[in-house]
Write an enzyme that holds these catalytic residues in place. Structure first.
Site, mmCIF file in Angstrom:
data_model
loop_
_atom_site.group_PDB
_atom_site.id
_atom_site.type_symbol
_atom_site.label_atom_id
_atom_site.label_comp_id
_atom_site.label_asym_id
_atom_site.label_seq_id
_atom_site.Cartn_x
_atom_site.Cartn_y
_atom_site.Cartn_z
ATOM 1 N N SER A 313 0.804 -1.219 0.000
ATOM 2 C CA SER A 313 0.000 0.000 0.000
ATOM 3 C C SER A 313 0.843 1.277 0.000
ATOM 4 O O SER A 313 1.354 1.672 -1.027
ATOM 5 C CB SER A 313 -0.979 -0.030 1.163
ATOM 6 O OG SER A 313 -2.289 0.042 0.673
ATOM 7 N N ASP A 324 8.234 4.853 -11.528
ATOM 8 C CA ASP A 324 7.630 5.402 -12.746
ATOM 9 C C ASP A 324 8.402 6.606 -13.269
ATOM 10 O O ASP A 324 8.548 6.775 -14.488
ATOM 11 C CB ASP A 324 6.180 5.811 -12.476
ATOM 12 C CG ASP A 324 5.223 4.628 -12.539
ATOM 13 O OD1 ASP A 324 5.697 3.484 -12.676
ATOM 14 O OD2 ASP A 324 3.996 4.855 -12.445
ATOM 15 N N LYS A 338 -1.411 -4.463 -2.846
ATOM 16 C CA LYS A 338 -2.660 -3.895 -2.332
ATOM 17 C C LYS A 338 -2.858 -2.511 -2.946
ATOM 18 O O LYS A 338 -2.216 -1.556 -2.562
ATOM 19 C CB LYS A 338 -2.655 -3.785 -0.810
ATOM 20 C CG LYS A 338 -3.966 -3.243 -0.270
ATOM 21 C CD LYS A 338 -3.979 -3.174 1.231
ATOM 22 C CE LYS A 338 -5.324 -2.665 1.711
ATOM 23 N NZ LYS A 338 -5.585 -1.281 1.251
#
Length: 506
Positions: A313, A324, A338
């Site tokens: 999470s 990214d 998650k």
């Protein structure tokens, strides 16, 4: 955060064992409410009445309603939950990083409770409890075989009350009792150290309300020790999550201003939000910016993020953003996966409903739900691999997880993967029970024996990185008949240091 919601409370992300993914939104009355299923409610009332009247012994009505609500909510997905008075209190404690207890970090070892470390300044530290001590009894309760969460409950209590711990200290070959007075404990979620010339290691155990200021202080301390710091290892292994705003802030430390860190998408308008590298999205105090004053070098310093199947999470939000934007190299094993957000809606002063309201997405628009984040370098916890890999539960292992939004959680491919995982888990559990001494103990994070950190340092120092696939290839090669000539073991050269990507124009 205050700029996004009229009512700002906590915004947390995590897995079942930690602070679960929670987004506190404004509880708003809806103009359009779905009509109540009157026939089904009448049936519920009839069942309630029959149980109250005809069950073989009296049943408290409050318990029946509580269990009915819990069953209704728990059937939705693994993370939606009805929080009764006790659960709501524990939840708030987990996000604040404060609790009443003796002040030790523990783990399980040989059926006993092992002290990883006493928290500095805690009653346990003052009582002389040391790292490596084994707790064999808590008051009159033997610890052998006791689940770790039960041991934790026994050591917690009201401030000023006493608990007696029976300690086995192997280094001194003796057992003795220590009586400790419980106090309010503040859990330090950030710790770190210089691990090599020019290289620092910083670990976040959970994203709490004070994680970001503690993290920035630790970064400043690193630069005071070495103004020419060359690399940082950000250790998020087994970090179950925590406060979303803290995660946004930690990622923002290393990323350009105003870039998107994470976005959420759900059915209600309030759940469709993008969180950026801007103080209003990570500061708990309006007008305050905890990132002010950080050395400029932190934006370009070489960075490795260590993760594993316990990184979930909030940890995955930080990891996904840094990956990214190609700001960091991710090393370790696949993360938990998650990728959902829960809204905590108070039902009264002491109870609440925690409901899944959205999926969250990395800056590239990817959902990691039931997939996790794939490392740039797969590195197992030991040079020989991960002997306990089959035992690790991940989001995809929950039968009622919500799926990715592309592939259903009950698709044939998911079911087949679960079947294979369950079979592997069953076989490994049987093997461990048959000969537990056959399996090695995993090293302490940040220690000299920490294989994953060693490979992270290799990357930072421009040395070869030994990956899991290469180890497997080498083992396969060594199992074959020797060839006339031999070569050095397989290694992988590190890629050039990643640079921050330009902000997404979207």
């Amino acid at each position: 955060m205050a700029g996004k919601f009229k009512i700002a409370a906590w915004v947390t992300v995590g897995v079942l064992t930690g602070a679960l993914a929670t987004l506190q939104l404004q509880a708003m009355a809806r103009n359009a409410v779905s009509p109540l299923p009157l026939e089904e409610l009448q049936q519920f009332a009839a069942v309630y009445g029959l149980i109250k009247a005809d069950y073989f012994e009296p049943v408290e009505g409050k318990k029946l309603v509580h269990d009915a609500i819990s069953g209704m909510v728990n059937s939705l997905d693994p993370h939606s939950e009805y929080l009764d008075q006790k659960s709501f209190k524990e939840f708030r404690e987990s996000t604040s990083g404060k609790f009443v207890g003796v002040g030790i970090e523990i783990t399980a070892e040989d059926g006993l409770v092992k002290v990883v470390s006493p928290i500095e300044g805690s009653p346990a530290a003052h009582a002389g409890i040391q790292a490596g001590d084994l707790i064999t009894r808590i008051d009159d309760t033997p610890v052998k075989g006791l689940p770790l969460n039960q041991a934790v409950k026994l050591m917690r209590g009201k401030p000023g009350t006493k608990v007696t711990l029976t300690i086995l200290r192997k280094s001194e070959n003796r057992t003795f009792n220590v009586t400790v007075t419980r106090e309010e404990i503040h859990v330090q979620s950030v710790r770190g150290k210089m691990v090599a010339p020019g290289s620092a290691w910083v670990r976040i155990t959970q994203f709490q309300s004070d994680t970001l200021p503690d993290f920035t202080r630790k970064i400043e301390d690193f630069y005071k020790q070495d103004p020419k710091l060359k690399g940082i290892v950000l250790d998020l292994r087994n970090d179950p999550g925590g406060l979303l705003e803290s995660a946004v802030g930690v990622a923002s430390v290393f990323l350009p201003r105003d870039v998107v860190i994470v976005s959420t998408r759900g059915q209600i308008p309030e759940a469709n939000v993008s969180y950026r590298n801007t103080p209003s999205d990570y500061s708990r105090t309006p007008g305050d910016n905890p990132l002010e004053g950080l050395p400029a070098g932190v934006k370009t310093v070489r960075l490795v993020v260590l993760v594993n199947g316990g990184s979930a999470s909030a940890s995955e939000i930080v990891t996904g953003a840094l990956k990214d934007y190609k700001r960091a190299v991710v090393m370790g094993t696949q993360t938990f996966g998650k990728g959902s957000v829960q809204t905590v809606l108070p039902l009264g002063p002491d109870t609440a409903l925690k409901l899944t309201t959205a999926r969250y997405y990395t800056p590239n628009g990817e959902s990691i739900q039931a997939k996790g984040i794939t490392p740039n370098y797969f590195v197992d916890p030991l040079p020989t691999g991960d002997p306990y890999a089959a035992l690790r539960m991940r989001e995809v292992d929950y039968k009622n997880q919500i799926g990715t939004g592309v592939e259903a959680s009950d698709s044939s491919s998911v079911k087949e993967a679960l079947r294979k995982q369950e079979e592997a888990r069953r076989l490994l559990e049987a093997e461990i029970e048959k000969d537990p001494n056959k399996f090695p103990k995993l090293p302490e994070y940040g220690s000299k024996e920490d294989w994953q950190m060693e490979q992270a340092l290799n990357y930072l120092e421009g040395k070869p990185v030994v990956t899991a696939k290469m180890v497997a290839d080498a083992q396969e090669k060594n199992a074959k008949p020797p060839a006339p000539t031999s070569s050095a073991g397989p290694v992988q050269k590190p890629a050039p240091a990643p640079r921050p990507a330009k902000p997404d124009s979207k």
